[in-house]
Scaffold this motif. Structure first.
Motif, short mmCIF file in Angstrom:
data_model
loop_
_atom_site.label_atom_id
_atom_site.label_comp_id
_atom_site.label_asym_id
_atom_site.label_seq_id
_atom_site.Cartn_x
_atom_site.Cartn_y
_atom_site.Cartn_z
N GLY A 70 10.28 -11.60 8.92
CA GLY A 70 10.79 -10.34 9.43
C GLY A 70 11.94 -10.54 10.40
O GLY A 70 12.94 -9.80 10.35
N TRP A 89 9.69 3.13 10.67
CA TRP A 89 9.15 2.57 9.44
C TRP A 89 8.41 1.25 9.66
O TRP A 89 7.40 0.98 9.00
CB TRP A 89 10.26 2.39 8.40
CG TRP A 89 10.75 3.71 7.89
CD1 TRP A 89 11.96 4.30 8.11
CD2 TRP A 89 10.02 4.64 7.07
NE1 TRP A 89 12.03 5.52 7.49
CE2 TRP A 89 10.85 5.76 6.85
CE3 TRP A 89 8.74 4.63 6.51
CZ2 TRP A 89 10.45 6.85 6.08
CZ3 TRP A 89 8.33 5.72 5.76
CH2 TRP A 89 9.19 6.82 5.55
N PHE A 90 8.87 0.44 10.59
CA PHE A 90 8.23 -0.89 10.72
C PHE A 90 7.04 -0.87 11.67
O PHE A 90 6.15 -1.72 11.53
CB PHE A 90 9.28 -1.93 11.09
CG PHE A 90 10.14 -2.28 9.91
CD1 PHE A 90 9.70 -3.20 8.97
CD2 PHE A 90 11.35 -1.65 9.69
CE1 PHE A 90 10.45 -3.50 7.84
CE2 PHE A 90 12.13 -1.94 8.57
CZ PHE A 90 11.68 -2.87 7.64
N THR A 93 4.66 0.10 9.15
CA THR A 93 4.35 -1.05 8.29
C THR A 93 3.32 -1.95 8.95
O THR A 93 2.37 -2.41 8.29
CB THR A 93 5.63 -1.85 8.00
OG1 THR A 93 6.57 -1.02 7.32
CG2 THR A 93 5.33 -3.08 7.16
N VAL A 96 0.02 -0.24 8.66
CA VAL A 96 -0.49 -0.32 7.29
C VAL A 96 -1.09 -1.71 7.04
O VAL A 96 -2.15 -1.85 6.40
CB VAL A 96 0.62 -0.01 6.28
CG1 VAL A 96 0.21 -0.40 4.85
CG2 VAL A 96 0.97 1.48 6.32
N GLY A 97 -0.42 -2.76 7.52
CA GLY A 97 -0.97 -4.10 7.40
C GLY A 97 -2.32 -4.23 8.09
O GLY A 97 -3.24 -4.88 7.58
N VAL A 120 2.19 -8.83 6.01
CA VAL A 120 2.81 -7.50 6.11
C VAL A 120 2.81 -7.02 7.56
O VAL A 120 3.82 -6.53 8.07
CB VAL A 120 2.08 -6.50 5.19
CG1 VAL A 120 2.58 -5.07 5.45
CG2 VAL A 120 2.27 -6.87 3.73
N GLY A 124 6.19 -6.48 9.77
CA GLY A 124 6.47 -5.17 10.35
C GLY A 124 6.62 -5.24 11.85
O GLY A 124 7.56 -4.67 12.43
N ASN A 125 5.73 -5.98 12.50
CA ASN A 125 5.76 -6.04 13.96
C ASN A 125 6.98 -6.79 14.47
O ASN A 125 7.52 -6.48 15.54
CB ASN A 125 4.49 -6.69 14.49
CG ASN A 125 4.17 -6.25 15.91
OD1 ASN A 125 4.17 -5.05 16.21
ND2 ASN A 125 3.91 -7.19 16.78
#
Length: 405
Positions: A70, A89-90, A93, A96-97, A120, A124-125
């Motif tokens: 990332g 969005w992230f 994300t 969601v992970g 994921v 995202g993080n």
């Protein structure tokens, strides 16, 4: 609303800027909250998988690997979609992970499925990390006060809250799928609400003309100042990460404390670091980055020495306080310094964050390996060296003359 409108007025805080500041603080807290809820359930997930310590170490490496991927992509992604969309969005994300990790562990336990879910979450993080630091630096510039340490204190607060929620769910026997699923859903809901208060992090002149190409963004890696700032963050991230991973165990093995006692000393360290971040902004505004960073490094060195060679547990605990305060400002001040030039903020922050994250990737196994051979307290001598390097590099955090107001 023009850039001149979004500036702090003497004697008062513009409500728009205040809402923006509070939104960034909340986003930092949510990032820490996501991570801590996962970390709190690691023992439970190990039992579900029936995994060994070595296997769990490899599993957790999935999150670190995703984070590195990332970070490598972050400057390009953020430049393409913008800072605020990247935050929206992230952060989602990462949540969601987290949800996926809970569902997989709870219903279809599988090592590689969980490894992918953690990748994921980590990816995202890490993109979120760069974007929220760029947003924090932009808010800091507009308000005209040092705020980045306070934003990072928000991360610490989120971590403490997440650890508390995780411990409570563990105590109550809440299934991991329900716990992480609900937490992830709450994070997404708060994310969608709070991003409405963000203002554009990009300066007006950044949107004029053609956007910089990928070669321009990669030029951060050839800038000596950015590399030196990266070493500041590396040293301070290493000392922070070492305490997170090993301080409690070092107090148990090295000073004969009980397991709860070791955990309590770690809590003392986290509290001291959070306090240093909450109150460090005033010191930075009064004395400047370089003296405060150098002083912080000296405090960390003194604290580490007391933990390493302290003759009694109370002296070592005092060392943990100094260590926490000393470690508190390196990462946020380094991020703020990397973002001094708003035209290159995203690429520069991504570069120094990547260097800093290497401490979290390499640090735990290195200290563990050395600790096996020479004892954990003696293994902390490596941290002393890296903190000293951070102190030597501290002049790089001074704002360049052509950017100084």
């Amino acid at each position: 609303m023009t850039d001149s409108t979004l500036r702090e007025r003497p004697g008062r805080t513009d409500p728009v800027l205040a809402h923006w500041r509070n939104a960034v603080f909340t986003i930092f807290a949510l990032s820490g909250f996501v991570f801590a809820n996962w970390a709190a359930r690691v023992p439970n997930i190990r039992d579900i998988l029936g995994a060994s310590t070595q296997e769990m170490g490899f599993l957790i490496l999935g999150m670190s690997g995703g984070a590195i991927l990332g970070l490598v992509a972050s400057s390009h992604v953020i430049t393409h979609i913008g800072v605020n969309k990247a935050i929206r969005w992230f952060l989602a994300t990462a949540a969601v992970g987290l949800i996926a990790a809970g569902l997989i562990a709870g219903f279809v336990p599988g090592f590689w499925l969980l490894f992918f879910a953690l990748m994921v979450a980590g990816a995202g993080n890490s993109v979120l990390d760069v974007a929220m630091n760029v947003a924090g630096a932009a808010n800091e510039r507009r308000i005209g006060k040092t705020l980045m340490p306070m934003f990072h204190a928000g991360f610490s607060v989120g971590t403490m809250l997440g650890a508390g929620v995780g411990a409570l769910t563990e105590q109550l026997g809440v299934p991991v799928a329900a716990h992480l699923g609900v937490v992830g859903a709450i994070v997404i809901a708060v994310d969608l609400w709070v991003v409405r208060y963000l203002q554009p992090a990009e300066e007006p002149h950044e949107t004029e003309g053609e956007p910089a190409g990928w070669r321009t963004r990669l030029s951060a890696w050839t800038d000596p100042r950015i590399i030196l700032i990266g070493f500041i963050i590396l040293g301070m991230a290493f000392t922070e990460g070492t305490a997170n991973d090993w301080l409690g165990l070092a107090m148990v093995d090295g000073y004969g404390l009980t397991n709860p006692g070791g955990a309590a000393v770690f809590a003392v360290f986290v509290t001291a670091m959070t306090a240093g971040r909450f109150f460090g902004g005033a010191a930075l505004d009064k004395f400047g980055r370089v003296p405060v960073l150098a002083g912080s490094a000296l405090l960390a060195l003194a604290g580490l020495l007391l933990v390493i060679i302290g003759p009694t547990a109370p002296i070592a605990i005092a060392g943990a306080v100094l260590w926490g305060v000393g470690a508190s400002l390196g990462f946020p001040v380094g991020m703020s310094a990397a973002a001094d030039d708003p035209r290159k903020a995203t690429a520069n922050v991504a570069a120094v964050a990547t260097i800093g994250y290497m401490a979290f990737l390499v640090g735990p196994p290195l200290i563990g390996l050395l600790g096996e051979e020479v004892g954990l307290r003696n293994a902390f001598l490596v941290v002393l060296v890296l903190v000293a390097v951070a102190a030597i590099c501290s002049p790089a955090a001074r704002k360049p003359k052509h950017l100084a107001e």
